[in-house]
Design an enzyme around this catalytic site. Structure first.
Site, PDB file in Angstrom:
ATOM      1  N   SER A 116     -16.199 -32.096 -25.271  1.00 57.91           N
ATOM      2  CA  SER A 116     -16.637 -30.947 -25.225  1.00 57.91           C
ATOM      3  C   SER A 116     -17.546 -31.186 -23.689  1.00 57.91           C
ATOM      4  CB  SER A 116     -17.795 -30.727 -26.474  1.00 57.91           C
ATOM      5  OG  SER A 116     -18.276 -29.634 -26.272  1.00 57.91           O
ATOM      6  N   ASP A 174     -10.590 -24.631 -33.305  1.00 59.34           N
ATOM      7  CA  ASP A 174     -12.009 -24.934 -32.965  1.00 59.34           C
ATOM      8  C   ASP A 174     -12.763 -23.599 -32.640  1.00 59.34           C
ATOM      9  OD1 ASP A 174     -14.273 -25.693 -30.946  1.00 59.34           O
ATOM     10  OD2 ASP A 174     -13.168 -27.266 -29.957  1.00 59.34           O
ATOM     11  N   HIS A 199     -13.588 -28.708 -33.997  1.00 60.74           N
ATOM     12  CA  HIS A 199     -14.362 -29.214 -32.692  1.00 60.74           C
ATOM     13  C   HIS A 199     -15.010 -30.694 -32.995  1.00 60.74           C
ATOM     14  CE1 HIS A 199     -16.013 -28.560 -28.725  1.00 60.74           C
ATOM     15  NE2 HIS A 199     -17.336 -28.952 -29.068  1.00 60.74           N
TER      16      HIS A 199
END
Length: 282
Positions: free
Chosen positions: A145, A221, A254
């Site tokens: 991320s 995600d 995620h």
């Protein structure tokens, strides 16, 4: 430097240290996994950069990477995601300030006093690691991320510094998504031209070293369309002739469940690059 955690793990040691950082002007923590092979001689290093709200603990407790690091004989170093301490600037919300350093060198007050995570990760921390642990100067870098953004940007900004780079769910175009726009405005100011030096999609356009990029992205995600937008990196890489392997993983989100599912492949990818680099040096 003070060791504050020391745990046996897959034949090696998972440690956490605290030290005074001259670059950041505060006390920092980092985690380092030393595989069993480190008892017999120096091993190469994979640097892992974590995402928003994380610190040095998230990856070492959730990803299960130590098993693969022990198999391949590589160390893993996990820095914190921002400066810490009472005197360090902070902000409301999880996406700016402590836990959200974005791996840039801030130029704007009050952030510039401490938020120099690029220089900390690229220069100060490796110097500390290489002077105090049984590791070589062969380095690779990865992250998730915000940390995936960091891994891509640090590798692209510093040609020759890393043998390989990979990312899970990276913020590939911080100049074009809300997370990045808030952080870059605060840390770097309103001039969007200055943001390009910290945007992977912009950096691939001028990269002199065509270091291959490996990216895994979960198809389910929750941040895929609003914050991550991997298609922008794919388009930039194609236009620049920059090697990119973008693997969309249907059904994955995620979370660290996603990272744990594929971290073995990433460690193997980096281990191969680190071995080939060591062979070339010899």
């Amino acid at each position: 430097m003070q060791r504050i955690e020391h745990r046996a793990c897959f034949g090696g040691w998972q440690n956490v240290y605290e030290h005074a950082s001259a670059t950041l002007g505060c006390t920092m923590r980092f985690a380092i996994y030393l595989p069993p092979q480190a008892a017999d001689g120096p091993v190469p290093v994979l640097y892992w950069l974590s995402g928003l709200t994380c610190n040095e603990q998230n990856f070492i407790t959730k990803a299960g990477a130590q098993r693969y690091a022990a198999e391949h004989g590589i160390a893993i170093v996990c820095p914190d995601t921002s400066p810490r301490g009472d005197g360090v600037a902070d902000a409301e919300g999880y996406d700016l300030g402590k836990g959200a350093g974005f791996y840039v060198n801030a130029t704007q007050a009050p952030w510039a006093a401490h938020y120099r995570m690029h220089d900390y990760v690229v220069v100060e921390l490796p110097a500390l690691i290489e002077a105090n642990f049984p590791v070589t100067a062969s380095r690779s870098i990865s992250g998730h991320s915000m940390g995936g953004h960091g891994a891509l940007v640090l590798a692209l900004r510093n040609p020759g510094r890393y043998r390989s780079v990979s990312a899970f769910s990276p913020i590939v175009a911080p100049s074009k998504v809300p997370w990045g726009e808030r952080a870059l405005t605060a840390y770097l100011g309103e001039d969007r031209e200055s943001w390009k030096a910290w945007d992977a999609c912009e950096l691939v356009k001028q990269a002199s070293d065509k270091l291959p990029l490996l990216v895994d992205q979960g198809g389910d995600d929750e941040f895929l369309d609003g914050q991550l937008r991997p298609q922008l990196l794919q388009a930039a890489a194609v236009a620049a002739g920059h090697p990119l392997q973008l693997r969309m993983r249907p059904g994955y989100d995620h979370s660290y469940y996603f990272i744990a599912s594929f971290i073995g492949e990433h460690v193997a990818h980096h281990a191969a690059a680190l071995r080939s680099g060591a062979a070339a040096e010899s």
